[in-house]
Write an enzyme that holds these catalytic residues in place. Structure first.
Site, mmCIF file in Angstrom:
data_model
loop_
_atom_site.group_PDB
_atom_site.id
_atom_site.type_symbol
_atom_site.label_atom_id
_atom_site.label_comp_id
_atom_site.label_asym_id
_atom_site.label_seq_id
_atom_site.Cartn_x
_atom_site.Cartn_y
_atom_site.Cartn_z
ATOM 1 N N SER A 134 0.815 -1.223 0.000
ATOM 2 C CA SER A 134 0.000 0.000 0.000
ATOM 3 C C SER A 134 0.848 1.274 0.000
ATOM 4 C CB SER A 134 -0.943 0.009 1.199
ATOM 5 O OG SER A 134 -0.213 -0.050 2.393
ATOM 6 N N ASP A 175 -2.279 7.070 11.469
ATOM 7 C CA ASP A 175 -1.450 6.473 10.421
ATOM 8 C C ASP A 175 -0.168 7.291 10.295
ATOM 9 O OD1 ASP A 175 -0.193 5.518 8.176
ATOM 10 O OD2 ASP A 175 -1.966 5.558 6.890
ATOM 11 N N HIS A 226 1.845 5.633 6.069
ATOM 12 C CA HIS A 226 1.566 6.127 4.717
ATOM 13 C C HIS A 226 1.755 7.646 4.722
ATOM 14 C CE1 HIS A 226 -0.614 2.285 5.068
ATOM 15 N NE2 HIS A 226 -0.289 2.140 3.794
#
Ligand code: NAG
Ligand code: NAG
Ligand code: NAG
Ligand code: NAG
Ligand code: NAG
Ligand code: NAG
Length: 443
Positions: free
Chosen positions: A171, A419, A422
């Site tokens: 990802s 998060d 990312h």
């Protein structure tokens, strides 16, 4: 033991990586099982990759382009067979190490916004999700000894006429691919010509240039049986076949002109390791009475298989291996309330990464050098996009709580999953593509 553990949690300390290697491995493995991934990648969005097993079916079908086709107007493009030194970097006149430098302020800011790029995934759309500080968008990477120009979409597209790119990995790799799509789409909006069921693999076509960009989800690069239910709860250990490459990316490999590969984080999960149809051990599987091999064993072996495939293949696209992405959780980890609330880059020397960062990054360097070191002729088309260090300095570039839409709207003290792995788009990750532009397009 307690001291060693707490030193692992203390990011500022420079760590003695050899001495607590085993401990760290064990510790990390505990951290990365089941629940954490579930929290992080809850199933409500189509973009979640830690929650659902990959479809084994052959799902990728849009690459029939002929890479050997005449280069109609690709005079800008660097052709794959360029001279490289052992680091996979341009030798020739270029003496500048693109990956060593510093972040400097840049009032120009990003070339796209959440409005001008319609392709930003919800969880990385920090602006839309209510992140208020914007300073993190006003820095650019300045290598010592040379300059990087901002990404030039028109020029990039001209160089990429009739070409196809594959971005292969997890990802974070997709996050990188989406940054590239956003940057390019300021010149021409692409058409999405393919996506799989859960939007993990996608292909965009830029019609005026007959240029294709595919993101292929293959977080281990090798065959992996994953037994997670829809909520990402693992019902059984991942079965990882260390020397069987995942056909999802190898089957169309011969059609790509450019390839970007990056994986890593998934190797920290609990898994049973197979070689030649035999179980050879596992990582963190106490209930199975198997030899603990450590995730480093798997990562070494998989990268070895991948680089071997690339150097042996008669098809020679220009291949980039992008190095490990460090996370920036502070005050805890994924599951233990870790956050990333910094709003500026670190200065050189302020932060040195966690043990796991050092371990994974060094495995990548080692396998890369092993693979291209002896077989120079076969490896001229393989390069590192070594974003590790420059990314390490950007704790400010992650969504943090803004992976969800306006997380504090109802309750300003709400406890939300952060998060810190990312990257926000636009954000520091766009610089990875400035570097890529520099490496593939003459300017
Ligand atoms: C790009 O994809 C389109 C549509 O899937 C296809 O027609 C075209 O041949 C591809 N072009 C290249 C350069 O691969
Ligand atoms: C490339 O395109 C430009 C204008 O679009 C043209 O002037 C030039 O001759 C072309 N070059 C090649 C090699 O086809
Ligand atoms: C873009 O972000 C702004 C806040 O910076 C927000 O008001 C707007 O709704 C967002 N637009 C889109 C299309 O996401
Ligand atoms: C674990 O494996 C070893 C070696 O294969 C065996 O000797 C031992 O009996 C096993 N223990 C259990 C609890 O199955
Ligand atoms: C980040 O959060 C920590 C812990 O809540 C707090 O002590 C610190 O002041 C915050 N830093 C910034 C820059 O807001
Ligand atoms: C590369 O060289 C090393 C030692 O210099 C050797 O151990 C290794 O087997 C060689 N690899 C290949 C693919 O020839």
């Amino acid at each position: 033991m307690v001291t060693e553990m707490s030193s692992y949690w203390e990011p500022w300390q420079s760590l003695n990586k050899k001495s607590n290697h085993i401990l760290v491995k064990l510790f990390i493995s505990v951290l990365f099982v089941g629940l954490l991934f579930r929290l992080f990648f809850a199933r409500s969005s189509p973009y979640l990759e830690f929650s659902e097993p990959p479809t084994v079916a052959t799902i990728f079908d849009s690459h029939k382009g002929n890479p050997q086709a005449e280069k109609s107007n690709a005079s800008d493009a660097v052709i794959p067979q360029i001279p490289l030194d052992i680091n996979g970097r341009d030798s020739g006149k270029e003496t500048c190490d693109l990956f060593s430098g510093k972040w400097i302020q840049d009032p120009r800011g990003p070339s796209y916004t959440n409005t001008s790029c319609p392709f930003i995934e919800g969880q990385q759309n920090c602006m839309k999700n209510g992140r208020l500080d914007t300073e993190y968008q006003y820095w650019r990477w300045k290598p010592h000894g040379c300059d990087i120009q901002p990404f030039d979409a028109k020029r990039f597209l001209r160089a990429m006429r009739d070409k196809s790119w594959a971005f292969i990995g997890d990802s974070i790799l997709r996050n990188h691919g989406q940054s590239l799509v956003c940057l390019i789409s300021q010149e021409e909006l692409p058409i999405e010509v393919y996506h799989d069921e859960d939007f993990k693999s996608r292909t965009w076509h830029f019609p005026s240039y007959n240029f294709n960009l595919s993101v292929i989800w293959s977080p281990f690069l090798v065959k992996a049986d994953i037994f997670e239910d829809d909520d990402g709860v693992s019902k059984s250990e991942i079965q990882l076949h260390l020397n069987v490459l995942n056909s999802k990316w190898t089957k169309d490999y011969h059609t790509y002109d450019y390839v970007m590969i990056s994986v890593g984080q998934w190797f920290l999960k609990t898994a049973v390791y197979w070689e030649n149809n035999k179980i050879v051990g596992c990582h963190y599987c106490p209930r199975l009475n198997l030899t603990e091999r450590g995730f480093d064993y798997a990562y070494h072996n998989v990268l070895h298989s991948v680089f071997r495939f690339i150097t042996k293949s008669s098809h020679k696209p220009l291949v980039f291996y992008r190095t490990w992405t460090p996370d920036h959780f502070e005050y805890g980890e994924w599951s233990t309330g870790g956050i990333c609330n910094r709003t500026q880059p670190y200065k050189e020397g302020d932060y040195n990464g966690k043990d796991v960062d050092h371990i994974m990054y060094e495995i990548e360097l080692e396998e890369f050098h092993k693979a291209i070191g002896n077989v120079t002729e076969n490896a001229k088309h393989v390069k590192l996009l070594d974003t590790y260090h420059l990314s390490l300095l950007r704790p400010d570039g992650h969504p943090g709580p803004y992976r969800s839409f306006h997380p504090f709207e109802k309750d300003k003290n709400a406890k939300v999953q952060n998060d810190c792995l990312h990257w926000c788009l636009p954000g520091p990750i766009d610089s990875w593509n400035d570097l890529l532009m520099r490496m593939v397009v003459k300017y």
